[in-house]
Design a protein around this motif. Structure first.
Motif, PDB file in Angstrom:
ATOM      1  N   UNK A 226      38.636 -27.448  -3.882  1.00 14.34           N
ATOM      2  CA  UNK A 226      37.200 -27.316  -3.880  1.00 14.34           C
ATOM      3  C   UNK A 226      36.576 -27.286  -2.637  1.00 14.34           C
ATOM      4  N   UNK A 227      35.645 -26.091  -2.521  1.00 12.90           N
ATOM      5  CA  UNK A 227      34.837 -25.826  -1.389  1.00 12.90           C
ATOM      6  C   UNK A 227      33.464 -26.291  -1.584  1.00 12.90           C
ATOM      7  N   UNK A 228      32.845 -27.315  -0.660  1.00 11.53           N
ATOM      8  CA  UNK A 228      31.559 -27.697  -1.038  1.00 11.53           C
ATOM      9  C   UNK A 228      30.496 -27.184  -0.250  1.00 11.53           C
ATOM     10  N   UNK A 229      29.230 -26.633  -0.620  1.00  7.57           N
ATOM     11  CA  UNK A 229      28.168 -26.305   0.243  1.00  7.57           C
ATOM     12  C   UNK A 229      26.824 -26.948  -0.257  1.00  7.57           C
ATOM     13  N   UNK A 230      26.407 -27.446   0.556  1.00  6.90           N
ATOM     14  CA  UNK A 230      25.217 -28.443   0.533  1.00  6.90           C
ATOM     15  C   UNK A 230      23.935 -27.325   0.824  1.00  6.90           C
ATOM     16  N   UNK A 231      22.950 -27.413  -0.125  1.00  7.04           N
ATOM     17  CA  UNK A 231      21.911 -26.417   0.055  1.00  7.04           C
ATOM     18  C   UNK A 231      20.841 -26.946  -0.800  1.00  7.04           C
ATOM     19  N   UNK A 232      19.712 -27.655   0.094  1.00  5.85           N
ATOM     20  CA  UNK A 232      18.686 -28.198  -0.617  1.00  5.85           C
ATOM     21  C   UNK A 232      17.805 -27.531  -1.839  1.00  5.85           C
ATOM     22  N   UNK A 233      18.118 -25.947  -1.761  1.00  3.60           N
ATOM     23  CA  UNK A 233      17.349 -25.222  -2.654  1.00  3.60           C
ATOM     24  C   UNK A 233      17.797 -25.366  -3.908  1.00  3.60           C
ATOM     25  N   UNK A 234      19.064 -26.051  -4.171  1.00  2.00           N
ATOM     26  CA  UNK A 234      19.225 -26.017  -5.671  1.00  2.00           C
ATOM     27  C   UNK A 234      18.796 -27.360  -6.376  1.00  2.00           C
ATOM     28  N   UNK A 235      17.824 -28.157  -5.276  1.00  2.00           N
ATOM     29  CA  UNK A 235      17.022 -29.305  -5.845  1.00  2.00           C
ATOM     30  C   UNK A 235      17.934 -30.366  -6.486  1.00  2.00           C
ATOM     31  N   UNK A 236      18.753 -29.988  -7.377  1.00  2.00           N
ATOM     32  CA  UNK A 236      19.515 -31.146  -8.085  1.00  2.00           C
ATOM     33  C   UNK A 236      20.516 -30.430  -8.935  1.00  2.00           C
ATOM     34  N   UNK A 237      21.637 -31.183  -9.469  1.00  2.00           N
ATOM     35  CA  UNK A 237      22.549 -30.802 -10.210  1.00  2.00           C
ATOM     36  C   UNK A 237      23.532 -29.895  -9.309  1.00  2.00           C
ATOM     37  N   UNK A 238      24.389 -29.308  -9.926  1.00  2.00           N
ATOM     38  CA  UNK A 238      25.199 -28.492  -9.061  1.00  2.00           C
ATOM     39  C   UNK A 238      25.469 -26.966  -9.758  1.00  2.00           C
ATOM     40  N   UNK A 239      26.223 -26.105  -8.776  1.00  2.00           N
ATOM     41  CA  UNK A 239      26.421 -24.956  -9.397  1.00  2.00           C
ATOM     42  C   UNK A 239      27.890 -24.700  -8.734  1.00  2.00           C
ATOM     43  N   UNK A 240      28.733 -24.125  -9.695  1.00  2.00           N
ATOM     44  CA  UNK A 240      30.277 -24.051  -9.690  1.00  2.00           C
ATOM     45  C   UNK A 240      30.514 -22.454  -9.883  1.00  2.00           C
ATOM     46  N   UNK A 241      31.174 -21.984  -8.842  1.00  2.00           N
ATOM     47  CA  UNK A 241      31.730 -20.713  -8.975  1.00  2.00           C
ATOM     48  C   UNK A 241      33.114 -20.462  -8.984  1.00  2.00           C
ATOM     49  N   UNK A 242      33.699 -20.194  -9.808  1.00  2.00           N
ATOM     50  CA  UNK A 242      35.397 -20.008  -9.795  1.00  2.00           C
ATOM     51  C   UNK A 242      35.693 -18.634 -10.118  1.00  2.00           C
ATOM     52  N   UNK A 243      36.226 -17.737  -9.192  1.00  2.00           N
ATOM     53  CA  UNK A 243      36.457 -16.573  -9.241  1.00  2.00           C
ATOM     54  C   UNK A 243      35.002 -15.860  -9.529  1.00  2.00           C
ATOM     55  N   UNK A 244      35.151 -15.050 -10.463  1.00  2.00           N
ATOM     56  CA  UNK A 244      33.680 -14.274 -11.287  1.00  2.00           C
ATOM     57  C   UNK A 244      32.902 -15.293 -11.883  1.00  2.00           C
ATOM     58  N   UNK A 245      33.373 -16.382 -12.350  1.00  2.00           N
ATOM     59  CA  UNK A 245      32.866 -17.200 -13.354  1.00  2.00           C
ATOM     60  C   UNK A 245      31.706 -18.216 -12.597  1.00  2.00           C
ATOM     61  N   UNK A 246      30.565 -18.092 -13.259  1.00  2.00           N
ATOM     62  CA  UNK A 246      29.520 -19.106 -12.606  1.00  2.00           C
ATOM     63  C   UNK A 246      28.986 -20.147 -13.666  1.00  2.00           C
ATOM     64  N   UNK A 247      29.175 -21.247 -13.276  1.00  2.00           N
ATOM     65  CA  UNK A 247      28.493 -22.342 -14.081  1.00  2.00           C
ATOM     66  C   UNK A 247      27.370 -23.043 -13.287  1.00  2.00           C
ATOM     67  N   UNK A 248      25.974 -22.723 -13.715  1.00  2.00           N
ATOM     68  CA  UNK A 248      25.119 -22.967 -13.002  1.00  2.00           C
ATOM     69  C   UNK A 248      24.143 -23.950 -13.804  1.00  2.00           C
ATOM     70  N   UNK A 249      24.320 -25.494 -13.268  1.00  2.00           N
ATOM     71  CA  UNK A 249      23.588 -26.457 -13.700  1.00  2.00           C
ATOM     72  C   UNK A 249      22.664 -27.061 -12.903  1.00  2.00           C
ATOM     73  N   UNK A 250      22.309 -26.257 -11.773  1.00  2.00           N
ATOM     74  CA  UNK A 250      21.247 -26.670 -10.942  1.00  2.00           C
ATOM     75  C   UNK A 250      19.773 -26.814 -11.454  1.00  2.00           C
ATOM     76  N   UNK A 251      19.101 -27.741 -10.920  1.00  2.00           N
ATOM     77  CA  UNK A 251      17.750 -27.786 -11.444  1.00  2.00           C
ATOM     78  C   UNK A 251      16.875 -26.484 -10.927  1.00  2.00           C
ATOM     79  N   UNK A 252      17.065 -26.074 -10.017  1.00  2.00           N
ATOM     80  CA  UNK A 252      16.463 -24.800  -9.444  1.00  2.00           C
ATOM     81  C   UNK A 252      16.739 -23.767 -10.679  1.00  2.00           C
TER      82      UNK A 252
END
Length: 264
Positions: A226-252
């Motif tokens: 896991x590489x973790x990035x803290x970015x206030x712009x996502x507001x809440x929830x998490x965004x996960x990227x594995x290779x080309x796959x993106x799972x975006x569960x962020x409030x933003x």
């Protein structure tokens, strides 16, 4: 990536595996230097990547041109030259990849190359001036490499420094961020795992990150780091990227989707 390049790269990686402990940081530095020579010579690049040319003849030519380099590097370069590649630029990418894999194979235990690449990438993202200095086409590549050396002195391993120095010396049209991500992917692959980048508004507890890592590892069937990035712009929830796959569960993202629905 064309089918010819996939097969050629697989053969080159196999040749690297056969070198074993003979492939080290010095081998990587030689490969990087050779790659820059090939990049600067349209004639040499055309010959090495010519699918109709005699493979043995191309290998012998490379051995003569780079005879001053270490035996391991010359052996790998001749293997690359003997392959059939889909495009000329694939040859340059392969030379760099073998250099990065050599570094990953030979790094002392505990050397966190991926983590250091990730940290440097974060520094680039957070500083517009630094990103501009490293990506500028007008700046002398050797000056950019010297800047990297100053920035990393005492803060990163020689292995990581060599990779980043190569990236700024030979960008091959990539952004610094793109090149760092690709280098980290190669290091991870050589080490037998993949990378999941998790972005959240606040740092997640270690236990939650471990649960997420375990779940993603099970989903993708590979060991993940896991590489973790803290970015206030996502507001809440998490965004996960594995290779080309993106799972975006962020409030933003949810807000953005809602806006699109309202506009529609």
């Amino acid at each position: 990536m064309g089918s010819a390049t996939r097969e050629a790269l697989a053969n080159a990686v196999s040749a690297l595996a056969e070198l074993g402990a003979k492939a080290d940081l010095a081998t990587a530095e030689d490969l990087f230097a050779a790659g820059r020579v090939v990049a600067d010579s349209a004639q040499l690049r055309a010959v090495v990547s010519d699918p109709s040319a005699d493979p043995q003849g191309k290998a012998e030519l490379v051995k003569r041109v780079f005879a001053q380099l270490s035996p391991g590097a010359v052996s790998l370069l001749s293997t690359i030259a003997a392959q059939r590649w889909s495009r000329q630029r694939d040859v340059l990418a392969a030379i760099e990849e073998l250099g990065i894999r050599s570094i990953a194979m030979s790094a002392p235990a505990g050397t966190d190359i991926e983590g250091e690449l990730f940290t440097f990438g974060g520094a680039v993202i957070s500083s517009a001036d630094l990103e501009l200095a490293l990506r500028s086409k007008l700046a002398d590549p050797t000056e950019k490499a010297a800047l990297v050396d100053r920035l990393l002195a005492g803060k990163a391993s020689p292995q990581t420094s060599a990779i980043i120095r190569q990236i700024v010396l030979q960008s091959r049209g990539r952004s610094i961020r793109e090149a760092l991500r690709e280098a980290a992917r190669i290091v991870a692959d050589q080490s037998g795992h993949s990378i999941a980048t998790v972005t959240s508004a606040h740092a997640l507890p270690a236990a939650q990150l471990e649960q997420l890592r375990a779940a993603l590892s099970a989903k993708y069937g590979v060991r993940l780091k896991i590489n973790e990035i803290v970015d206030a712009a996502v507001i809440g929830g998490v965004r996960v990227q594995v290779g080309d796959d993106v799972i975006d569960g962020s409030i933003a993202r949810r807000i953005s989707d809602l806006r699109l629905q309202l506009v529609g």
